[in-house]
Write a protein that holds these residues in place. Sequence first.
Motif, PDB file in Angstrom:
ATOM      1  N   UNK A  38      -2.026   2.203  -6.692  1.00  0.00           N
ATOM      2  CA  UNK A  38      -0.773   1.627  -7.404  1.00  0.00           C
ATOM      3  C   UNK A  38       0.419   1.853  -6.398  1.00  0.00           C
ATOM      4  N   UNK A  39       0.332   3.250  -5.949  1.00  0.00           N
ATOM      5  CA  UNK A  39       1.474   3.563  -4.932  1.00  0.00           C
ATOM      6  C   UNK A  39       1.693   2.781  -3.795  1.00  0.00           C
ATOM      7  N   UNK A  40       0.286   2.472  -3.404  1.00  0.00           N
ATOM      8  CA  UNK A  40       0.226   1.495  -2.206  1.00  0.00           C
ATOM      9  C   UNK A  40       0.530   0.225  -2.361  1.00  0.00           C
ATOM     10  N   UNK A  41       0.310  -0.477  -3.454  1.00  0.00           N
ATOM     11  CA  UNK A  41       0.703  -1.592  -3.831  1.00  0.00           C
ATOM     12  C   UNK A  41       2.201  -1.570  -3.923  1.00  0.00           C
ATOM     13  N   UNK A  42       2.770  -0.901  -4.374  1.00  0.00           N
ATOM     14  CA  UNK A  42       4.403  -0.617  -4.261  1.00  0.00           C
ATOM     15  C   UNK A  42       5.007  -0.568  -3.199  1.00  0.00           C
ATOM     16  N   UNK A  43       4.384   0.317  -2.344  1.00  0.00           N
ATOM     17  CA  UNK A  43       4.907   0.723  -1.007  1.00  0.00           C
ATOM     18  C   UNK A  43       4.710  -0.829  -0.181  1.00  0.00           C
ATOM     19  N   UNK A  44       3.419  -1.353  -0.345  1.00  0.00           N
ATOM     20  CA  UNK A  44       3.361  -2.706   0.571  1.00  0.00           C
ATOM     21  C   UNK A  44       4.473  -3.688   0.160  1.00  0.00           C
ATOM     22  N   UNK A  45       4.779  -3.781  -1.203  1.00  0.00           N
ATOM     23  CA  UNK A  45       5.633  -4.728  -1.774  1.00  0.00           C
ATOM     24  C   UNK A  45       7.025  -4.529  -1.303  1.00  0.00           C
ATOM     25  N   UNK A  46       7.391  -3.209  -1.237  1.00  0.00           N
ATOM     26  CA  UNK A  46       8.664  -2.915  -0.951  1.00  0.00           C
ATOM     27  C   UNK A  46       8.949  -2.747   0.371  1.00  0.00           C
ATOM     28  N   UNK A  47       8.228  -1.882   1.176  1.00  0.00           N
ATOM     29  CA  UNK A  47       8.218  -1.474   2.613  1.00  0.00           C
ATOM     30  C   UNK A  47       7.646  -2.710   3.587  1.00  0.00           C
TER      31      UNK A  47
END
Length: 149
Positions: A38-47
């Motif tokens: 889930x962290x990876x999905x957030x980081x990919x979408x934000x950064x």
Amino acid sequence: MDSACIEYLHVTRGIPMAIIEEAHQRKMLATLPANPWDALRVLRSVIGEKDMKDCGLWKEGSKVPAICFRPLVFFSDGASSAEFRLCHAPEGDEPKAIRYGKSAWWIWSAGTSRAAIVEGWIDLLSMVALGYKGSIYALPGCNPIVTGK
């Protein structure tokens, strides 16, 4: 803020919720999802993957950035650096934190002439929880000292 991170700070480390919330409001504390995917999905979408690789957050050849496994994020004064920290006790030789940026110190300013210097972020939050009335400086790798009356 992620519930597993809050539980770690509040229940495991004993930091009162009001202090956790204030650190978040001061933009000193944030969380990623505790689940690495889930962290990876957030980081990919934000950064974005490219920007994470370009700035060193994601090492070339790694399947995921190491910060995905360290969901507690502490931002330095002025947001010039960040520490990504585990929300559990490290296992074996697992690094508990990864720091990025220009500096690795934090200030909980109280506007007084009293000051305490502690080793890390959890120590800083603990000093606030203990009711210390001066400013608190967290300097990774130092020995704790207190000045003033």
